[in-house]
Design a protein around this motif. Structure first.
Motif, PDB file in Angstrom:
ATOM      1  N   ARG A 118       0.872  -1.329  -0.036  1.00 10.24           N
ATOM      2  CA  ARG A 118       0.023   0.003  -0.049  1.00 10.24           C
ATOM      3  C   ARG A 118       0.611   1.256   0.003  1.00 10.24           C
ATOM      4  O   ARG A 118       0.724   2.287  -0.705  1.00 10.24           O
ATOM      5  CB  ARG A 118      -0.816   0.084   1.177  1.00 10.24           C
ATOM      6  CG  ARG A 118      -2.156  -1.027   1.100  1.00 10.24           C
ATOM      7  CD  ARG A 118      -3.013  -0.719   2.259  1.00 10.24           C
ATOM      8  NE  ARG A 118      -2.681  -1.240   3.616  1.00 10.24           N
ATOM      9  CZ  ARG A 118      -2.487  -2.169   4.103  1.00 10.24           C
ATOM     10  NH1 ARG A 118      -3.224  -3.189   3.483  1.00 10.24           N
ATOM     11  NH2 ARG A 118      -2.161  -2.506   5.333  1.00 10.24           N
ATOM     12  N   SER A 119       2.057   1.402   0.806  1.00 11.95           N
ATOM     13  CA  SER A 119       2.826   2.631   0.878  1.00 11.95           C
ATOM     14  C   SER A 119       3.653   2.554  -0.702  1.00 11.95           C
ATOM     15  O   SER A 119       3.609   3.643  -0.933  1.00 11.95           O
ATOM     16  CB  SER A 119       3.735   2.191   1.984  1.00 11.95           C
ATOM     17  OG  SER A 119       4.929   3.149   1.877  1.00 11.95           O
ATOM     18  N   ALA A 122       1.127   4.014  -3.019  1.00 10.86           N
ATOM     19  CA  ALA A 122       0.713   5.641  -2.670  1.00 10.86           C
ATOM     20  C   ALA A 122       2.049   6.431  -3.300  1.00 10.86           C
ATOM     21  O   ALA A 122       1.505   7.555  -3.601  1.00 10.86           O
ATOM     22  CB  ALA A 122       0.589   5.377  -1.135  1.00 10.86           C
ATOM     23  N   ASP A 126      -0.248   7.906  -5.886  1.00 10.74           N
ATOM     24  CA  ASP A 126      -1.125   9.013  -5.262  1.00 10.74           C
ATOM     25  C   ASP A 126      -0.619  10.690  -5.319  1.00 10.74           C
ATOM     26  O   ASP A 126      -1.026  11.240  -4.506  1.00 10.74           O
ATOM     27  CB  ASP A 126      -1.412   8.570  -3.854  1.00 10.74           C
ATOM     28  CG  ASP A 126      -2.235   7.214  -3.796  1.00 10.74           C
ATOM     29  OD1 ASP A 126      -3.280   7.066  -4.539  1.00 10.74           O
ATOM     30  OD2 ASP A 126      -2.337   6.929  -2.524  1.00 10.74           O
ATOM     31  N   SER A 206      -4.307   1.999  -4.507  1.00 14.15           N
ATOM     32  CA  SER A 206      -4.245   3.596  -4.592  1.00 14.15           C
ATOM     33  C   SER A 206      -5.610   4.321  -4.487  1.00 14.15           C
ATOM     34  O   SER A 206      -6.544   4.260  -5.141  1.00 14.15           O
ATOM     35  CB  SER A 206      -3.809   4.142  -6.121  1.00 14.15           C
ATOM     36  OG  SER A 206      -3.870   5.537  -6.385  1.00 14.15           O
ATOM     37  N   ARG A 207      -5.571   5.064  -3.375  1.00 16.28           N
ATOM     38  CA  ARG A 207      -6.813   5.908  -3.102  1.00 16.28           C
ATOM     39  C   ARG A 207      -7.224   6.734  -3.977  1.00 16.28           C
ATOM     40  O   ARG A 207      -8.543   7.186  -4.382  1.00 16.28           O
ATOM     41  CB  ARG A 207      -6.779   6.658  -1.588  1.00 16.28           C
ATOM     42  CG  ARG A 207      -6.653   5.543  -0.442  1.00 16.28           C
ATOM     43  CD  ARG A 207      -6.462   6.095   0.861  1.00 16.28           C
ATOM     44  NE  ARG A 207      -6.452   5.276   1.891  1.00 16.28           N
ATOM     45  CZ  ARG A 207      -7.325   4.461   2.433  1.00 16.28           C
ATOM     46  NH1 ARG A 207      -8.379   4.506   1.971  1.00 16.28           N
ATOM     47  NH2 ARG A 207      -7.059   3.698   3.347  1.00 16.28           N
ATOM     48  N   GLU A 208      -6.182   7.607  -4.787  1.00 20.64           N
ATOM     49  CA  GLU A 208      -6.330   8.536  -5.778  1.00 20.64           C
ATOM     50  C   GLU A 208      -6.823   7.780  -6.969  1.00 20.64           C
ATOM     51  O   GLU A 208      -8.155   8.494  -7.506  1.00 20.64           O
ATOM     52  CB  GLU A 208      -4.960   9.255  -6.087  1.00 20.64           C
ATOM     53  CG  GLU A 208      -5.188  10.065  -7.261  1.00 20.64           C
ATOM     54  CD  GLU A 208      -5.456  11.404  -7.006  1.00 20.64           C
ATOM     55  OE1 GLU A 208      -6.055  12.028  -7.972  1.00 20.64           O
ATOM     56  OE2 GLU A 208      -5.632  11.911  -5.966  1.00 20.64           O
TER      57      GLU A 208
END
Length: 406
Positions: A118-119, A122, A126, A206-208
């Motif tokens: 996840r990191s 991002a 992101d 990716s939240r974006e």
């Protein structure tokens, strides 16, 4: 340090020539035995000279970002071409030591746990979404395009890439349940739903990207057909008719290869078909450039087919088709570079000059990796069953022609 660097460069340059202006104003020209391009560079301080000796793979990019290394009388592309062509030949003693150490530690650097993955995602995906609008195509396809014709635009080639992949998924009727692993901003998933009648689950870390993909599905009226979720592929417990993954396998890492394909098998229905599209290398297992590892794709690694196929064999999957795309990504990156250069001022306003130099170095170096250093793309079609796809490959061409004319 200048004397050591001078010694290294005399041994290193075997193709073309490199003119170096050292920090004290001294100029040296290093000519190789083989003809090639001519390039020049300036080293503006002793720190740059020292760094190139200690860790050249990382330092060159860092010093370029800092403005301590400057191309002299040539473009960055020409300078990197000369350097990369000479690395192909033999490297130098310090570079060889660095590469061996990187190989020893590559498993640790690509041991991508759920949290680390996840990191890593991002870190790159992101970023400010406006950045990607300034150099990608309108569909935000951030992977190798498919130039089926010489005169294709980037937009046309990215559409052709999606069509090419869809043909290998053999979507011969609507209603297939499809999993898109690493769905990006949703372009592939939306295309499979809209043009092929598939029901798609796109997953990303990716939240974006997730926010943009969901917005696009809503705007195109496909919310009932396409769903996007923030899920790691390792946490899925569902089976699908088809699985597609474009540009995600490069983020898996060698320690997870076998687990990836076993999970792929678990998520694939007995008669299902999967298509993996990934950057690869033609010269066997290797390592990721330390500058790319630190600044662009932490945890990333472009796999060799040999290590990929070994993991597939251990998973029990059939590899029913393999295609190698050689220079398609070089052309894709060249198009991205043109758009990036045309929007340098806008990108500088989003970030700063250091970021612009970082991204420029990444795009130029990546293009040359495909032109002169043996990088390529491969597409692997995988199944659980020996008879999950037709007897010959003709169906791929037929599907591709049909979708191109519809």
């Amino acid at each position: 340090m200048k004397r050591i660097l001078d010694f290294v460069l005399r041994k290193f340059i075997q193709t073309g020539s490199l003119r170096v202006t050292f920090s004290d104003g001294t100029v040296r020209t290093y000519r190789g035995r083989k003809p090639g391009l001519e390039a020049g560079l300036q080293l503006l301080n002793k720190q740059a000279e020292r760094a190139l000796i200690i860790n050249s793979g990382l330092a060159f990019g860092e010093e370029y970002m800092a403005g301590s290394i400057v191309p002299d009388g040539c473009t960055l592309e020409t300078l990197l071409t000369v350097l990369m062509e000479n690395i192909n030949g033999h490297g130098h003693v310090f570079e060889e030591i660095e590469d061996r150490l990187r190989y020893v530690t590559r498993a640790w650097k690509t041991l991508n746990s759920l949290k680390k993955s996840r990191s890593n995602v991002a870190h790159h995906y992101d970023l400010n979404g406006t950045l990607y609008d300034l150099f990608l195509d309108k569909d935000r396809q951030y992977s190798c395009a498919y130039f089926a014709r010489e005169d294709m635009t980037l937009e046309e080639a990215q559409i052709a890439k999606k069509r090419h992949i869809a043909s290998k998924l053999n979507l011969d009727r609507p209603g297939f349940e499809v999993l898109d692993i690493g769905c990006g901003w949703g372009g592939m998933a939306l295309t499979l739903a809209k043009d092929y009648g598939a029901k798609v689950l796109g997953i990303t870390l990716s939240r974006e990207q997730l926010e943009v993909a969901r917005k696009r599905a809503k705007e195109e009226g496909l919310e009932g057909q396409v769903r996007f979720e923030l899920i790691d592929y390792r946490n899925l417990h569902q089976q699908f008719d088809r699985i597609v993954s474009v540009g995600m396998f490069e983020h898996v890492g060698p320690p997870q290869f076998e687990a990836f394909f076993k999970q792929l098998k678990a998520c694939l229905k007995p008669d299902g078909v999967a298509l993996i599209h990934s950057i690869g290398r033609m010269d066997g297992p290797g390592t990721t450039n330390p500058w790319i590892q630190k600044y662009i794709f932490p945890g990333g690694y472009s796999p060799a087919l040999s290590e990929t196929l070994a993991a597939i064999e251990r998973s029990g999957l059939w590899m029913t088709d393999c295609e190698v795309l050689r220079l398609h990504y070089a052309r894709t990156l060249a198009e991205w570079r043109k758009r990036f250069d045309a929007n340098r001022d806008k990108i500088r306003a989003l970030y700063d000059e250091r970021f612009v130099r970082m991204f420029e170095f990444y795009l130029v170096g990546a293009e040359l990796a495909f032109r002169v250093q043996g990088h390529m793309n491969f597409q692997l079609q995988l199944t659980r069953s020996i008879d999950a796809v037709p007897f010959t490959r003709d169906y791929m061409f037929e599907r591709e022609r049909e979708s191109a004319t519809s």
